[in-house]
Design a protein around this motif. Structure first.
Motif, PDB file in Angstrom:
ATOM      1  N   CYS A   1       0.829  -1.208   0.000  1.00  0.00           N
ATOM      2  CA  CYS A   1       0.000   0.000   0.000  1.00  0.00           C
ATOM      3  C   CYS A   1       0.860   1.254   0.000  1.00  0.00           C
ATOM      4  CB  CYS A   1      -0.957  -0.019   1.185  1.00  0.00           C
ATOM      5  SG  CYS A   1      -2.323  -1.201   0.987  1.00  0.00           S
TER       6      CYS A   1
ATOM      7  N   ALA B   1      -3.798  -2.770  -3.674  1.00  0.00           N
ATOM      8  CA  ALA B   1      -3.418  -1.566  -2.928  1.00  0.00           C
ATOM      9  C   ALA B   1      -3.719  -0.303  -3.740  1.00  0.00           C
ATOM     10  CB  ALA B   1      -1.934  -1.642  -2.590  1.00  0.00           C
ATOM     11  N   PRO B   2      -3.948   0.805  -3.052  1.00  0.00           N
ATOM     12  CA  PRO B   2      -4.070   0.985  -1.611  1.00  0.00           C
ATOM     13  C   PRO B   2      -5.456   0.568  -1.106  1.00  0.00           C
ATOM     14  CG  PRO B   2      -4.292   3.102  -2.686  1.00  0.00           C
ATOM     15  CD  PRO B   2      -4.007   2.086  -3.759  1.00  0.00           C
TER      16      PRO B   2
ATOM     17  N   GLY C   1      -0.272   4.651  -0.109  1.00  0.00           N
ATOM     18  CA  GLY C   1      -0.939   4.391   1.170  1.00  0.00           C
ATOM     19  C   GLY C   1      -0.840   5.561   2.133  1.00  0.00           C
TER      20      GLY C   1
END
Length: 169
Positions: A92, A135-136, A97
Protein backbone atom coordinates in the motif's frame (compact mmCIF):
# COMPACT_ATOMS: atom_id res chain seq x y z
CA UNK A 1 -34.07 -24.15 39.26
CA UNK A 2 -30.67 -22.49 38.75
CA UNK A 3 -30.50 -18.71 38.85
CA UNK A 4 -29.98 -17.16 35.45
CA UNK A 5 -26.58 -15.53 34.95
CA UNK A 6 -26.54 -11.79 34.53
CA UNK A 7 -24.44 -10.57 31.65
CA UNK A 8 -23.39 -7.33 30.02
CA UNK A 9 -23.66 -8.92 26.58
CA UNK A 10 -26.61 -9.23 24.24
CA UNK A 11 -28.50 -12.52 24.50
CA UNK A 12 -27.04 -13.59 21.13
CA UNK A 13 -23.45 -12.95 22.22
CA UNK A 14 -23.99 -14.61 25.61
CA UNK A 15 -25.39 -17.71 23.86
CA UNK A 16 -22.45 -17.72 21.47
CA UNK A 17 -20.06 -17.62 24.45
CA UNK A 18 -21.89 -20.50 26.13
CA UNK A 19 -21.43 -22.57 22.98
CA UNK A 20 -17.79 -21.51 22.39
CA UNK A 21 -16.59 -22.85 25.73
CA UNK A 22 -18.02 -26.27 24.84
CA UNK A 23 -16.35 -26.71 21.45
CA UNK A 24 -12.73 -26.30 22.54
CA UNK A 25 -10.93 -29.03 24.49
CA UNK A 26 -9.59 -26.28 26.80
CA UNK A 27 -11.95 -23.41 27.67
CA UNK A 28 -9.10 -20.89 27.49
CA UNK A 29 -8.87 -21.55 23.74
CA UNK A 30 -12.14 -19.63 23.36
CA UNK A 31 -10.56 -16.43 24.73
CA UNK A 32 -9.60 -14.64 21.49
CA UNK A 33 -12.88 -15.43 19.69
CA UNK A 34 -14.78 -14.29 22.78
CA UNK A 35 -12.84 -11.02 22.91
CA UNK A 36 -13.56 -10.36 19.23
CA UNK A 37 -17.29 -11.10 19.64
CA UNK A 38 -17.39 -8.98 22.80
CA UNK A 39 -15.77 -6.10 20.95
CA UNK A 40 -18.38 -6.34 18.21
CA UNK A 41 -21.16 -6.42 20.80
CA UNK A 42 -19.95 -3.74 23.23
CA UNK A 43 -17.71 -1.69 20.90
CA UNK A 44 -14.47 -2.20 22.81
CA UNK A 45 -12.98 -4.32 25.58
CA UNK A 46 -13.95 -2.61 28.85
CA UNK A 47 -13.04 -3.65 32.39
CA UNK A 48 -16.49 -5.23 32.68
CA UNK A 49 -15.87 -7.27 29.51
CA UNK A 50 -12.52 -8.48 30.88
CA UNK A 51 -14.12 -9.48 34.18
CA UNK A 52 -17.04 -11.37 32.65
CA UNK A 53 -14.93 -13.23 30.09
CA UNK A 54 -12.41 -14.22 32.76
CA UNK A 55 -15.24 -15.60 34.87
CA UNK A 56 -16.85 -17.44 31.94
CA UNK A 57 -13.56 -19.17 31.05
CA UNK A 58 -12.31 -19.66 34.58
CA UNK A 59 -9.09 -17.66 34.25
CA UNK A 60 -7.82 -14.51 35.92
CA UNK A 61 -8.47 -11.02 34.63
CA UNK A 62 -4.70 -10.66 34.30
CA UNK A 63 -4.67 -13.64 31.91
CA UNK A 64 -7.31 -11.89 29.79
CA UNK A 65 -5.41 -8.59 29.87
CA UNK A 66 -2.17 -10.30 28.81
CA UNK A 67 -3.87 -11.63 25.69
CA UNK A 68 -5.69 -8.34 25.14
CA UNK A 69 -2.41 -6.39 25.16
CA UNK A 70 -0.89 -8.67 22.51
CA UNK A 71 -3.44 -8.29 19.71
CA UNK A 72 -3.60 -4.90 17.99
CA UNK A 73 -7.08 -5.56 16.61
CA UNK A 74 -8.52 -5.60 20.13
CA UNK A 75 -9.42 -2.16 21.42
CA UNK A 76 -9.64 -0.94 25.01
CA UNK A 77 -11.21 2.40 24.09
CA UNK A 78 -14.40 3.15 22.16
CA UNK A 79 -14.07 3.95 18.46
CA UNK A 80 -16.40 5.67 16.03
CA UNK A 81 -19.43 4.03 14.51
CA UNK A 82 -17.31 3.66 11.39
CA UNK A 83 -13.77 2.57 12.20
CA UNK A 84 -11.58 3.48 9.22
CA UNK A 85 -8.35 1.49 8.96
CA UNK A 86 -5.78 2.57 6.38
CA UNK A 87 -3.03 0.14 5.37
CA UNK A 88 0.44 1.63 5.03
CA UNK A 89 2.41 -1.62 4.74
CA UNK A 90 4.85 -1.99 1.83
CA UNK A 91 2.39 -2.75 -1.00
CA UNK A 92 0.00 0.00 0.00
CA UNK A 93 2.86 2.37 0.78
CA UNK A 94 4.23 1.91 -2.75
CA UNK A 95 0.81 2.74 -4.17
CA UNK A 96 0.19 5.91 -2.14
CA UNK A 97 -0.94 4.39 1.17
CA UNK A 98 0.47 7.38 3.06
CA UNK A 99 -1.36 9.77 0.75
CA UNK A 100 -4.53 7.76 1.42
CA UNK A 101 -3.95 8.11 5.17
CA UNK A 102 -3.25 11.84 4.82
CA UNK A 103 -6.44 12.28 2.82
CA UNK A 104 -8.46 10.49 5.49
CA UNK A 105 -6.91 12.71 8.16
CA UNK A 106 -7.80 15.82 6.17
CA UNK A 107 -11.30 14.71 5.20
CA UNK A 108 -12.23 13.51 8.69
CA UNK A 109 -10.28 16.17 10.59
CA UNK A 110 -8.68 13.61 12.92
CA UNK A 111 -5.40 11.76 13.27
CA UNK A 112 -4.29 8.21 14.01
CA UNK A 113 -6.36 6.56 16.77
CA UNK A 114 -8.66 9.56 17.06
CA UNK A 115 -12.43 9.82 16.76
CA UNK A 116 -14.50 12.60 15.24
CA UNK A 117 -16.37 14.81 17.71
CA UNK A 118 -19.70 13.40 16.55
CA UNK A 119 -18.49 9.82 17.19
CA UNK A 120 -19.19 8.81 13.61
CA UNK A 121 -15.63 8.05 12.44
CA UNK A 122 -12.40 6.87 13.99
CA UNK A 123 -9.14 6.52 12.09
CA UNK A 124 -6.28 4.09 12.46
CA UNK A 125 -3.13 3.43 10.46
CA UNK A 126 -2.65 -0.34 10.30
CA UNK A 127 0.23 -2.57 9.31
CA UNK A 128 -1.54 -4.88 6.84
CA UNK A 129 -5.07 -5.68 5.74
CA UNK A 130 -4.00 -8.66 3.65
CA UNK A 131 -5.12 -7.54 0.20
CA UNK A 132 -1.78 -6.34 -1.12
CA UNK A 133 -2.52 -6.95 -4.79
CA UNK A 134 -5.30 -4.33 -4.73
CA UNK A 135 -3.42 -1.57 -2.93
CA UNK A 136 -4.07 0.98 -1.61
CA UNK A 137 -6.68 -0.44 0.73
CA UNK A 138 -8.97 0.91 3.43
CA UNK A 139 -11.24 -1.12 5.68
CA UNK A 140 -14.34 0.45 7.25
CA UNK A 141 -15.48 -1.85 10.05
CA UNK A 142 -15.50 -5.18 8.15
CA UNK A 143 -15.88 -3.77 4.62
CA UNK A 144 -12.87 -3.47 2.29
CA UNK A 145 -12.28 -0.78 -0.32
CA UNK A 146 -9.39 -1.34 -2.69
CA UNK A 147 -7.54 0.31 -5.57
CA UNK A 148 -8.45 3.64 -4.03
CA UNK A 149 -7.97 6.98 -5.69
CA UNK A 150 -8.57 10.27 -3.87
CA UNK A 151 -11.98 10.53 -5.56
CA UNK A 152 -12.99 6.96 -4.65
CA UNK A 153 -11.89 7.48 -1.04
CA UNK A 154 -13.89 10.70 -0.71
CA UNK A 155 -16.97 8.90 -2.06
CA UNK A 156 -16.54 6.02 0.41
CA UNK A 157 -16.32 8.40 3.36
CA UNK A 158 -19.19 10.57 2.09
CA UNK A 159 -21.36 7.48 1.62
CA UNK A 160 -20.82 6.42 5.24
CA UNK A 161 -21.44 9.95 6.50
CA UNK A 162 -24.75 9.96 4.59
CA UNK A 163 -25.71 6.46 5.76
CA UNK A 164 -25.08 4.82 2.37
CA UNK A 165 -21.97 2.76 3.20
CA UNK A 166 -21.91 -1.01 2.58
CA UNK A 167 -22.58 -1.74 6.24
CA UNK A 168 -25.61 0.55 6.39
CA UNK A 169 -27.51 -1.25 3.63
Amino acid sequence: MAAEKTTIFSPETAARFDKLVTIYPVKRSALVPMLLYAQDDIGYISDAVVAEIAERIGITELDVRNVLSYYSMLRTKPVGKYHVQVCTNISCMLRDGYATLDQCKKKLGIGHKETTADGLFSLEEVECLGVCCWAPVVQVNYDFYDQLTPEKLDKVLDDYREGRGKETK
